[in-house]
Scaffold this active site. Sequence first.
Site, short mmCIF file in Angstrom:
data_model
loop_
_atom_site.label_atom_id
_atom_site.label_comp_id
_atom_site.label_asym_id
_atom_site.label_seq_id
_atom_site.Cartn_x
_atom_site.Cartn_y
_atom_site.Cartn_z
N ASP A 106 0.86 -1.18 0.00
CA ASP A 106 0.00 0.00 0.00
C ASP A 106 0.89 1.23 0.00
O ASP A 106 1.93 1.25 0.69
CB ASP A 106 -0.94 0.01 1.21
CG ASP A 106 -2.09 0.97 0.98
OD1 ASP A 106 -2.91 0.70 0.08
OD2 ASP A 106 -2.16 2.01 1.65
N SER A 107 0.49 2.22 -0.78
CA SER A 107 1.38 3.37 -0.93
C SER A 107 0.59 4.64 -1.21
O SER A 107 -0.61 4.58 -1.47
CB SER A 107 2.37 3.12 -2.08
OG SER A 107 1.69 2.63 -3.22
N PHE A 111 3.74 6.18 -13.20
CA PHE A 111 2.28 6.25 -13.03
C PHE A 111 1.95 7.22 -11.91
O PHE A 111 2.84 7.84 -11.33
CB PHE A 111 1.70 4.85 -12.74
CG PHE A 111 2.04 4.32 -11.36
CD1 PHE A 111 3.29 3.77 -11.10
CD2 PHE A 111 1.12 4.36 -10.32
CE1 PHE A 111 3.60 3.28 -9.84
CE2 PHE A 111 1.43 3.87 -9.05
CZ PHE A 111 2.67 3.33 -8.82
N ARG A 123 9.09 2.35 -2.88
CA ARG A 123 8.80 0.92 -3.09
C ARG A 123 10.11 0.12 -3.09
O ARG A 123 10.20 -0.97 -2.50
CB ARG A 123 8.07 0.79 -4.43
CG ARG A 123 7.39 -0.51 -4.67
CD ARG A 123 6.34 -0.40 -5.76
NE ARG A 123 5.20 0.39 -5.33
CZ ARG A 123 4.91 1.61 -5.80
NH1 ARG A 123 5.63 2.16 -6.77
NH2 ARG A 123 3.89 2.28 -5.33
P1 ITT Z 1 -3.50 -2.10 -5.35
O1 ITT Z 1 -4.15 -1.67 -4.06
O2 ITT Z 1 -4.35 -3.02 -6.14
O3 ITT Z 1 -2.11 -2.61 -5.16
P2 ITT Z 1 -3.68 0.73 -6.01
O4 ITT Z 1 -3.23 1.56 -7.16
O5 ITT Z 1 -5.11 0.86 -5.57
O6 ITT Z 1 -3.33 -0.81 -6.31
P3 ITT Z 1 -2.85 1.86 -3.50
O7 ITT Z 1 -4.17 1.65 -2.87
O8 ITT Z 1 -1.62 1.50 -2.71
O9 ITT Z 1 -2.71 1.00 -4.83
O10 ITT Z 1 -2.77 3.35 -3.99
C1 ITT Z 1 -1.56 3.85 -4.44
C2 ITT Z 1 -1.79 5.22 -5.08
O11 ITT Z 1 -0.76 6.11 -4.60
C3 ITT Z 1 -1.56 5.10 -6.58
O12 ITT Z 1 -2.78 4.86 -7.27
C4 ITT Z 1 -0.95 6.45 -6.92
O13 ITT Z 1 -1.96 7.39 -7.05
C5 ITT Z 1 -0.12 6.77 -5.66
N1 ITT Z 1 1.25 6.23 -5.77
C6 ITT Z 1 1.80 5.22 -5.02
N2 ITT Z 1 3.06 4.95 -5.42
C7 ITT Z 1 3.31 5.79 -6.44
C8 ITT Z 1 4.42 5.97 -7.28
O14 ITT Z 1 5.50 5.19 -7.20
N3 ITT Z 1 4.36 6.91 -8.22
C9 ITT Z 1 3.26 7.68 -8.34
N4 ITT Z 1 2.15 7.56 -7.61
C10 ITT Z 1 2.16 6.61 -6.66
#
Ligand code: ITT
Length: 212
Positions: free
Chosen positions: A76-77, A171, A200
């Site tokens: 989660d990020s 992304f 990450r």
């Molecule tokens: P999963 O839960 O299915 O893994 P998700 O995209 O919903 O996919 P998160 O709930 O962790 O994942 O949300 C992460 C969001 O945070 C992601 O959609 C981006 O908007 C932002 N984000 C996280 N890491 C990023 C990165 O390396 N570069 C740019 N934006 C990032």
Amino acid sequence: MKIILFSQNKHKVKEIESIFSPSKEHYVRVYTEFIEPFCVVENGESFKDNAILKLRFLSQKLPKSLSKDFILMSEDSGICVQSLDNQPGIYSSRYANIDDFSDKESILKAKDSSDEANINKLINSLKNKGLESSKATFISCVAVLKNEQILTTHGFLNGKVVTNKSGESGFGYDPIFIPNGYSESLAVLGDVVKDTISHRFKALKLMKILLK
Ligand code: ITT
């Protein structure tokens, strides 16, 4: 090491595969190779809560025989922007669909929004405060289930968000995030640089050590 990864985000999957196993010495498989895709309601209070929620759902849905042979992983990020009271944080993927950060119920009902909508909302929020940039931090929490034990690690990437987008790679918020020590956005710097400095990358590096 044999890993089954939960994620619906194909960009994240690509990054995790290439960071975790650059020379393919380990083997990372996405959960949809084994079972139908499913959604997790991310209603935790922290990155760690949400990573563990995803992991628990994955473990419940997968056939037990697979959980014995594979390590299960989730991540989660999000991005915390200092001038915006550290928003959007754990709500980064649904930011553009949140009108009121004090209304928890509506936040939990909000659906994920497109990267473009999220970036535009962040840019407008900065501009509404008369700002062209703000300090910001990307945070990643990686969670793993191995031999019925949950392990978690975190990684951080400090930098700033700016109101002009640049670059095509990556992304999410990459086109408006400039890491400390660099003058270009992550989307301009590209995968090779991003995957050696990112939140990450750092969380996965620690996880590799824990799993040794
Ligand atoms: P999963 O839960 O299915 O893994 P998700 O995209 O919903 O996919 P998160 O709930 O962790 O994942 O949300 C992460 C969001 O945070 C992601 O959609 C981006 O908007 C932002 N984000 C996280 N890491 C990023 C990165 O390396 N570069 C740019 N934006 C990032």
